[in-house]
Design an enzyme around this catalytic site. Structure first.
Site, short mmCIF file in Angstrom:
data_model
loop_
_atom_site.label_atom_id
_atom_site.label_comp_id
_atom_site.label_asym_id
_atom_site.label_seq_id
_atom_site.Cartn_x
_atom_site.Cartn_y
_atom_site.Cartn_z
N ASP A 156 0.84 -1.20 0.00
CA ASP A 156 0.00 0.00 0.00
C ASP A 156 0.88 1.25 0.00
O ASP A 156 2.04 1.23 0.41
CB ASP A 156 -0.91 -0.02 1.23
CG ASP A 156 -2.22 0.72 1.00
OD1 ASP A 156 -2.28 1.56 0.08
OD2 ASP A 156 -3.19 0.43 1.73
N GLU A 204 3.20 5.51 -3.48
CA GLU A 204 3.48 6.75 -4.23
C GLU A 204 4.70 7.50 -3.69
O GLU A 204 5.49 7.96 -4.50
CB GLU A 204 2.27 7.70 -4.21
CG GLU A 204 0.98 7.11 -4.70
CD GLU A 204 0.24 6.34 -3.61
OE1 GLU A 204 0.59 6.47 -2.44
OE2 GLU A 204 -0.68 5.60 -3.96
N ASP A 239 -7.80 4.43 -3.82
CA ASP A 239 -8.95 4.57 -2.93
C ASP A 239 -10.05 5.38 -3.59
O ASP A 239 -10.22 6.58 -3.31
CB ASP A 239 -8.52 5.20 -1.60
CG ASP A 239 -7.53 4.31 -0.85
OD1 ASP A 239 -7.46 3.11 -1.17
OD2 ASP A 239 -6.83 4.82 0.03
#
Length: 834
Positions: free
Chosen positions: A409, A412, A492
């Site tokens: 997760d 970035e 998300d």
């Protein structure tokens, strides 16, 4: 830029100009690299050693090419390409072998370089794979002139639903829901891959048509000729690496939510699936499985307090009260033929992993960032030592207990606009996010965090074992990440019909860049409307799965997900298990189970396509233009897609039954328009009805089915409904044949896990349909592997209009098959009535 002289090197001409050097490097017949720099003349023979994108290329010595010169032009030619350089401006014109123009730079020249001081762009603590940020680089620009009739795809996955980049622009930086990849592919039959990792932009708008990067050592790009988009993608993969095989179980159903809280809950959910006989192959443990924080931890109150709301975020080990016996957990899951995927994070909050990384000097200094979570430190993925330590921690705390796959997760990893109550304008968002990145990362590498993270996980796991294939579900991506066992999910997203529709286009743009591994959260991550606290958390269904409007939306999302590379439900606010949406006899429940079972019935087809992705550089989830680029009517179609060569999926992207709050809709047709591409006939998968291509029809689309069409000439291999991918490995294959033209399919088989396939341990079986003769050939099997089923029944059914046999989910009965073959690996030919 003006030509002065050139000399021919072993791999192409090196041109000296009045502004520096321009190199044309032949990679192979269909790929030419271009490097423009203001540096002194020097031989440019290979990608920069610090390029995480490009893999070493074979010597092109056996490629035939030539350079010819006239007073006005320097021309490089291969068997597939011709590149004309205008001497007065150094503008390049790209042509195919027949001389037809593909694309060109403007006549006045399209290449620009402007010196930049990297140190001025960077923060004082910027991490870098290079020695220092105290250096000079360039901002670069390549201007192009597109043809009126071409469509442009690629650039990654952005959250705007753009179906064709003609007339559009895009910022390329990484963010949750935004995956930036500096690649374009054109329906004119070419692609361009830019070897850059900095902030970039693409424009085809009032500002012109060009690609710009903020910080790079040179203008460095690869021109790839197809002309088919599959060949363009193959060129991208030649440059950036082969897509690895994922484990076979990854193509079954994956159940997830935010979050399961205990070891017992995971097992209870799995048992419910097994008791209900709903197929399942993986369950996912989301965050906060790690140890709770204690009053001895720094910032104890701020980061969770005694309840451990945040806990030791980023620690890669289990909380002993909630997960008292991880070994027993994975053992019991494996006994039920279910695999465990677990989330891991690049951030280090508190705990042993944080302390170890800090002591080794591998945490990035991000304490001055604007993000609300600016005390969360991320590890330095650009450091090989840090990546190795990260894997050692993951192996000791998780993998050694039997964890099967990773959910990486936040790769970035910065999202400084998250936590804001109001959205920013695009330029404000750009400045805020990239400003944070450049404080911590080398400005030339702000988009590269994810590929380094994926590399570390892949190399680490493969150093530990070759028995388990790496599966890394990750929230970001870059060209080349497909070689590290990674699959990107779209982030998300929020539960709205608009987002569902945009996701299809966003995913198709991603796979057009060369990486075939993409998926999403079925049902969306955010379901409730939380916009009073955070602007992005704007789902429309506060009652969650109890809202009939959300049940309809979830079902349509589930139908889409059944045809994606990874079939995974996930999200917050409301549970996602199928029985939350009803019980047997309810349309929603029955439809969810039906499409789960359809996914498993299609496993021989889907897993074969996975093999093609690795062996043939194929793309399973594909834009219609991959197969029908000559049909201009498909260029802007982004709410339909191809799942392999046979199936065209047409998701429903608007409500037909309910709005939010279970409000009924009146007078809505239970149908949607579908365009059937020209050049072939199409069969309705559910009914067998046959249609001519080149027309738009109104397709039946009640909640219990998605419009699904099969191309004439297809051979569609199917298996039985099974509860997991390892069940009934010797089951009969059902081959559905769709007459109307000749066709073929190649079945792929291997052990389903491990890396023996890299050494040739796999088998392929070619299927051929001769439409004129009505003859099906099952060719001699090629290859072998220890687990190969040497002999199995093959039941063949010819799909005919007005007959139920061979339509929909139901398997064909043996007595209704047109032929039953006992296949032992030897060639068989069967004549069938059409």
């Amino acid at each position: 830029m003006r030509y002065e002289r050139h000399h021919t090197e072993s791999n192409g001409p090196l041109v000296e100009t009045d502004a520096g050097v321009l190199k044309l490097q032949v990679v192979d017949d269909a790929i030419v690299r271009v490097v423009a720099t203001e540096d002194e003349p020097a031989e440019i023979t290979a990608p920069d050693e610090h390029s995480p994108m490009i893999v070493p290329q074979d010597d092109a010595a056996d490629v035939e090419w030539s350079v010819t010169e006239t007073a006005a032009t320097l021309t490089l030619e291969t068997d597939a390409l011709r590149v004309d350089l205008k001497k007065d401006t150094c503008a390049l014109i790209w042509r195919d072998a027949d001389g037809d123009r593909l694309v060109r730079e403007p006549t006045e020249g399209g290449k620009e370089l402007h010196a930049v001081d990297v140190g001025e762009l960077a923060g004082e603590n910027a991490a870098t794979p290079l020695e220092t940020v105290e250096r000079e680089a360039y901002s670069t620009k390549l201007a192009l002139e597109f043809s009126e009739d071409e469509a442009i795809y690629g650039l990654g996955q952005h959250d705007d639903g753009i179906s064709n980049y003609r007339g559009n622009s895009q910022y390329l930086y990484q963010h949750n829901t935004k995956v930036s990849m500096p690649v374009i592919a054109s329906t004119r039959g070419y692609g361009i891959l830019f070897d850059t990792y900095s902030l970039s932009t693409f424009h085809d708008d009032q500002h012109g048509s060009y690609f710009w990067s903020e910080c790079a050592d040179a203008l460095d790009f690869y021109f790839v000729y197809g002309p088919e988009l599959d060949a363009v993608v193959s060129g991208f993969r030649q440059l950036t690496g082969q897509a690895t095989m994922l484990p076979k179980w990854a193509y079954g159903y994956v159940q997830s939510k935010e979050r399961y809280k205990t070891q017992d809950e995971l097992l209870e959910i799995v048992d419910e699936y097994r008791d209900r006989e709903i197929p399942l192959d993986c369950i996912v443990q989301d965050w906060q499985y790690w140890p709770n924080s204690t009053d001895e931890d720094p910032d104890f109150e701020e980061w969770g307090g005694p309840e451990g709301d945040w806990g030791r975020w980023g620690q890669k080990s289990f909380e002993p009260e909630q997960f008292p016996d991880p070994d027993a957990l994975t053992e019991q899951l494996h006994e039920r033929h279910v695999n465990l995927m677990i989330s891991i994070w690049p951030n280090m909050l508190v705990g042993e992993d944080h302390e170890e990384m800090a002591e080794a000097g591998h945490l990035l200094d991000d304490g001055d960032l604007s993000a609300p979570d600016n005390e969360i430190h991320y590890y330095d993925v650009f450091s090989e030592e840090a990546r190795e330590l990260y894997w050692e921690q993951a192996e000791e705390g998780l993998f050694s207990h039997g964890v099967d796959a990773w959910w990486a997760d936040s790769t970035e990893p910065y999202n400084p606009d998250w936590g804001l109550e109001d959205p920013l304008e695009p330029e404000q968002r750009l400045a805020l996010i990239t400003g944070d990145y450049k404080h911590v990362f080398d400005p030339a590498y702000i988009n590269a965090y994810s590929i380094y993270q994926a590399r570390g996980i892949y190399e680490g796991q493969r150093s530990s074992t070759e028995d388990k294939r790496v599966l890394n579900l990750t929230r970001s991506g870059y060209p080349g990440q497909q070689r590290y066992g990674a699959i990107t999910w779209s982030g998300d997203i929020e539960a709205t019909w608009d987002r569902l529709e945009k996701q299809i286009a966003d995913g198709l743009q991603f796979t057009a860049t060369g990486n075939p591994k993409w998926t999403l959260d079925i049902g969306a991550f955010f379901v409730h409307d939380n916009t009073e606290e955070e602007f992005y958390a704007n789902g429309e269904y506060d009652a969650g799965h109890d809202d009939l409007g959300y049940r309809e939306l979830y079902t349509r999302w589930f139908q889409l997900g059944a045809f994606l590379p990874l079939f995974r439900s996930h999200g917050t606010n409301t549970a996602r298990e199928m029985w939350r949406f009803g019980e047997p006899g309810d349309t929603t429940y029955d439809t969810l189970v039906k499409f789960d079972e359809l996914r498993y019935r299609l496993l021989p087809y889907i897993y074969s396509l996975a093999g093609w992705e690795t062996l043939e550089d194929y793309t399973t989830f594909r834009h219609l233009a991959f197969d029908f680029r000559e049909d201009e009517r498909v260029h802007d179609v982004a709410d339909q897609f191809l799942c392999g060569p046979a199936l065209m999926v047409c998701p429903v992207t608007e409500p037909m039954y309910y709005e939010a709050e279970s409000t009924p809709l009146e007078g809505k047709a239970k149908a949607r328009e579908v365009y059937l591409p020209d050049g072939t006939e199409w069969y309705d998968f559910w009914t067998g009805e046959r249609y001519d291509g080149g027309q738009t029809i109104l397709a039946d689309a009640p909640l219990e089915k998605v419009p699904l069409f099969v191309r004439a000439g297809s051979i569609l291999p199917m298996g039985p409904v099974v509860q997991h991918t390892d069940e009934n490995p010797d089951a009969a294959w059902e081959l559905r044949v769709y007459p109307g033209r000749d066709g073929s399919f190649e079945l792929y088989e291997d052990a389903g896990d491990g890396y023996e396939y890299e050494d040739g341990a796999y088998a392929t079986t070619a299927l051929e349909w001769d439409d004129t003769a009505g003859e099906l050939t099952v060719a001699e099997r090629e290859g072998s592997f220890p687990e190969l089923v040497a002999e199995r029944d093959v039941e063949v059914v010819v799909v005919r209009e007005n007959e139920e046999s061979g339509t929909g989910l139901a398997p064909v009965d043996a007595e209704d098959a047109d032929a039953t073959i006992t296949y032992d690996g030897s060639e068989t030919k069967t004549v069938l009535e059409r």
